[in-house]
Every structure is written in C-alpha cells, then in structure tokens.
Write an enzyme that holds these catalytic residues in place. Structure first.
Site, PDB file in Angstrom:
ATOM      1  CD  GLU A  12       5.260 -43.982 -43.457  1.00  0.00           C
ATOM      2  OE1 GLU A  12       5.619 -44.750 -44.397  1.00  0.00           O
ATOM      3  OE2 GLU A  12       4.077 -43.676 -43.247  1.00  0.00           O
ATOM      4  CG  HIS A  43      -4.761 -47.683 -38.622  1.00  0.00           C
ATOM      5  ND1 HIS A  43      -4.925 -48.837 -39.349  1.00  0.00           N
ATOM      6  CD2 HIS A  43      -4.311 -46.754 -39.500  1.00  0.00           C
ATOM      7  CE1 HIS A  43      -4.607 -48.609 -40.606  1.00  0.00           C
ATOM      8  NE2 HIS A  43      -4.232 -47.351 -40.732  1.00  0.00           N
TER       9      HIS A  43
END
Lengths: 343, 78
Positions: A68, A137
């Site tokens: 990322e 998550h």
C-alpha cells in the site's frame, strides 16, 4: 441484444453499483484508472471492481503487489500529473503503512501548492465488522480519517447512493476517501442487508458530497446513522412506530465535510437526538454529531445519546463481537430512554 | 415459460451455493440477459441471467442453498 425497455426496477448491490460507476466514468474520462490488490483479475475481494479488467485492460486496471505504501504513494503522484487514480486499500485497518501518502501528501497537495496542484484521487476502502474477522479486519476508523483536513470522506448505505457518490468522488478535484461497509456489499458470506440493495438508474448521476439525507420523516426523535448503522436506525424506527413513537432517520452519507445543518434542523424539530456509529466511541462521529447540535443552541427535551463501539479492539468471538457492536435493539432501548426522560 | 437454472459449470465440485440476492421483485418484467440473481459459492459470486424476456417468478428465496442445475425461478410469458 436484450430489450432494455423494462429495467426501471433493476436493483444492484453496493458492490455492483460501485463497479458500474467506475466503469461508466472510465468510459467517459480516459484519465481514470484503478489500482489495488486483487482488483483486476479477481474483480475485488468485495466485488466492487468486477468486469473492469475485461472492459479497459491491464494498463488502466492494475493489480498491484501487496505494498500500500508503494501504490497509494504512486496514486498521489499520478493525481498531481493529471490522472484520476482510484486506489483500493482493501481493509481500512491497513492504513498504517500508507498513511503518510494519504494525510501528509494527498490531503495537503492543493494547500501546499497554493491551489496549483490538485489531487483528484479516490481511495476506496472496506470498513466494518460483524462477521468474525477480528480486530485487524473489522474496524471503521471514520473519525480517524474525518479528523484530518484536506480530504473528503463518504460512506453509502445503499446502492443508489454508492453509484452517485462514486461518480461525484471521481470527479472531485480533492482526495476522497470512499468507505464501503462490508455488511452492505451484498456479498453473501459477509451477511446481506436487503435495504442496501435498491433500484439504481443506468444513467449517469451524482449524489452530492457533503449532503446528509432525511430518509424517514418523524416528529418525536432524530436517529442519525451512517453505513450499516443507518439500517439499525431504520429497523428501530419501524419498531418504534408500532409503539406510537415517530422517529426521524438521517443518513449522514458524508462524514467529512459533515452536514451539520441537516442534523441540527432535525433535532430542532424533534427535540431528541440519538447518534449511532460503529466506530470507536471516544472522539468519534457520533460525538461530533451531538456536539454540533449542542453548539447550535438547540434545546433538547432529553439528554442526547450516542451508541458506538466501546474503546476496545473489536473482539473475534462472535458472541463478544455482537455484544459490543451497535444493533437495532440498542437503538430501540435508547429511543425508550429519551422518550421516558421527556416525561 | 422458461426456467431459471443455476448453470452446471459455475464451480468445480458438487458443493452447495447460496442465493445471495434477487435483483428484481417477484412479478417484475425482465428482459432476456438481465442479471436477475446472484449465487455465491466459496466466496465467489456468480451472476444469473434471465433466459428470456417476460415476468419473473421467484421460486427459491434469498439465503436458500442451491445446487448447480437447480431451477430457482421461472420467466412467464408477458
């Protein structure tokens, strides 16, 4: 080709409506491109980039390595150079490795250049829990992003808003964080919320960024939600109706800039306010909503209530996770509380 | 009348799928090729298209388990 005269009731999931918006804008504007992990060949792990690779090819629809830091940083540069990149941070929980590119580079590009270099990028990212994926998550982190100036932050609660917000986000000259809630994607394994799957026009339209929407009118209490919690509010409002309580429901739709005026107008009308947010409670969106109403001088008939995730990491155990997440029953209890306080 | 069948080549084994959503209401008019439902197997979503134009009859509701080859609805003549 099939006869297309009878598709007015066509419904889409949020996943499909995001993909349709991106595809239409890629067809209209060749400076738009998409990058992220598993967004091309797989079509996105949450289904929101399906069909794009076949339609536009690997130059404009790029699967990236798991970095990322690399590809979101690259997107900031692409935006400075005149492209309109859409990048996916697969889970918002992963922002830690790429936040410098987001809040120090993208968010400040226009300010630092005296407005000469814009940053027309969209960062789409999944948020929310409820399906047992634990503390790395399942987070929402609305407030983390909304707190930082220079970015817009949106979250749709249904497929109609998702398409219109996505088209508005891609065309916006500023960086837009497009959050989408996993529980609303219409992916069976994440649970399905029927209210998120609604008719979506084929044609091009925008939902304005920065505008909340009164989705249900009422006179006794204002319920303010966003994303998944909007549906908890709607369910609780329907239940309250059976008890003779008229609940107004507001969908924030944009977290930054926050549409304070719509919330204040509603609270002024009903005199009671409940804000429901599945992000961590302290310094959060629900608290910001309540502070905005209090600062406006609106006289409330009962102390406002915020329902949010407590200030602990999101538990893995389903029993524990659902105990701490907002739900319809918690909203119903809050409605009862503010109605009784008014007596 | 045409049956809406879950195609038999969507996934490799004989495991069950689930209807994750119907994208039209029972009784809606649909066109041949419209995506009327999504079926999920092992976290992969598959589109189910209308085999003909006409009026949709939903026989297997959302969240139901289905096998490949199952009829899940019908398209009635308009």
């Amino acid at each position: 080709m099939a006869d297309k005269t009878v598709t007015s009731t066509r419904k889409l999931t949020i996943a499909k409506s995001m993909a349709e918006a991106i595809s239409q804008e890629m067809g209209r504007d060749e400076s738009v491109l998409v990058m992220g992990e598993d967004i091309a060949k797989l079509g996105g792990v949450f289904g929101n980039t399906g069909g794009l690779l076949d339609a536009y090819g690997p130059e404009r629809v790029r699967d990236t390595p798991i970095s990322e830091t690399g590809f979101i940083g690259a997107a900031v540069g692409m935006a400075a150079a005149g492209m309109r990149p859409i990048v996916e941070l697969m889970f918002v929980d992963f922002f830690g490795v790429c936040m410098d590119a987001i809040y120090n580079l993208a968010a400040k590009q226009s300010y630092f250049s005296g407005g000469r270099v814009a940053c027309p990028m969209v960062l789409m990212t999944s948020v929310g829990g409820g399906y047992g994926d634990a503390g790395q998550h399942s987070q929402c982190l609305y407030a983390t992003f909304a707190h930082l100036p220079g970015m817009k932050v949106v979250i749709p609660s249904n497929a109609y808003d998702a398409k219109g917000l996505m088209l508005a986000a891609i065309r916006d000259p500023n960086p837009v964080i497009f959050m989408y809630h996993k529980a609303l994607q219409g992916m069976g394994w994440l649970g399905t919320v029927p209210g998120s799957i609604v008719p979506v026009p084929q044609e091009d339209y925008e939902v304005p960024i920065g505008a909340a929407r009164v989705v249900r009118e009422g006179s006794d209490v204002s319920l303010v939600g966003l994303g998944a919690t909007l549906h908890h509010c709607l369910d609780a409002a329907a239940s309250a109706d059976n008890d003779g309580i008229s609940a107004e429901v507001i969908d924030l739709r944009t977290i930054a800039p926050l549409d304070r005026a719509t919330v204040i107008a509603s609270a002024r009308k009903t005199g009671r306010l409940i804000a429901v947010d599945d992000d961590y409670m302290t310094c959060g969106v629900a608290g910001e909503v309540i502070a905005s109403v209090c600062e406006s001088g609106t006289k409330l008939k009962a102390p406002p209530i915020r329902i949010a995730h407590p200030d602990i990491p999101i538990p893995f155990s389903p029993a524990m996770e659902h105990f701490v997440l907002p739900n319809q029953d918690k909203v119903k209890a809050a409605i009862k509380s503010v109605m009784e306080a008014a007596r | 009348m045409s049956e809406i069948i879950v195609p038999t080549d969507l996934w490799d084994d004989d495991s069950l799928g689930v209807i994750s959503t119907w994208l039209f209401e029972d009784g809606d008019a649909v066109s041949q090729g419209d995506i009327v439902a999504e079926v999920m197997n092992e976290k992969i979503s598959f589109d189910i298209a209308a085999p003909a134009s006409g009026t949709l009859a939903i026989d297997v509701p959302t969240e139901s388990e289905v096998s490949q080859g199952d009829a899940i609805g019908r398209i009635l003549s308009a």
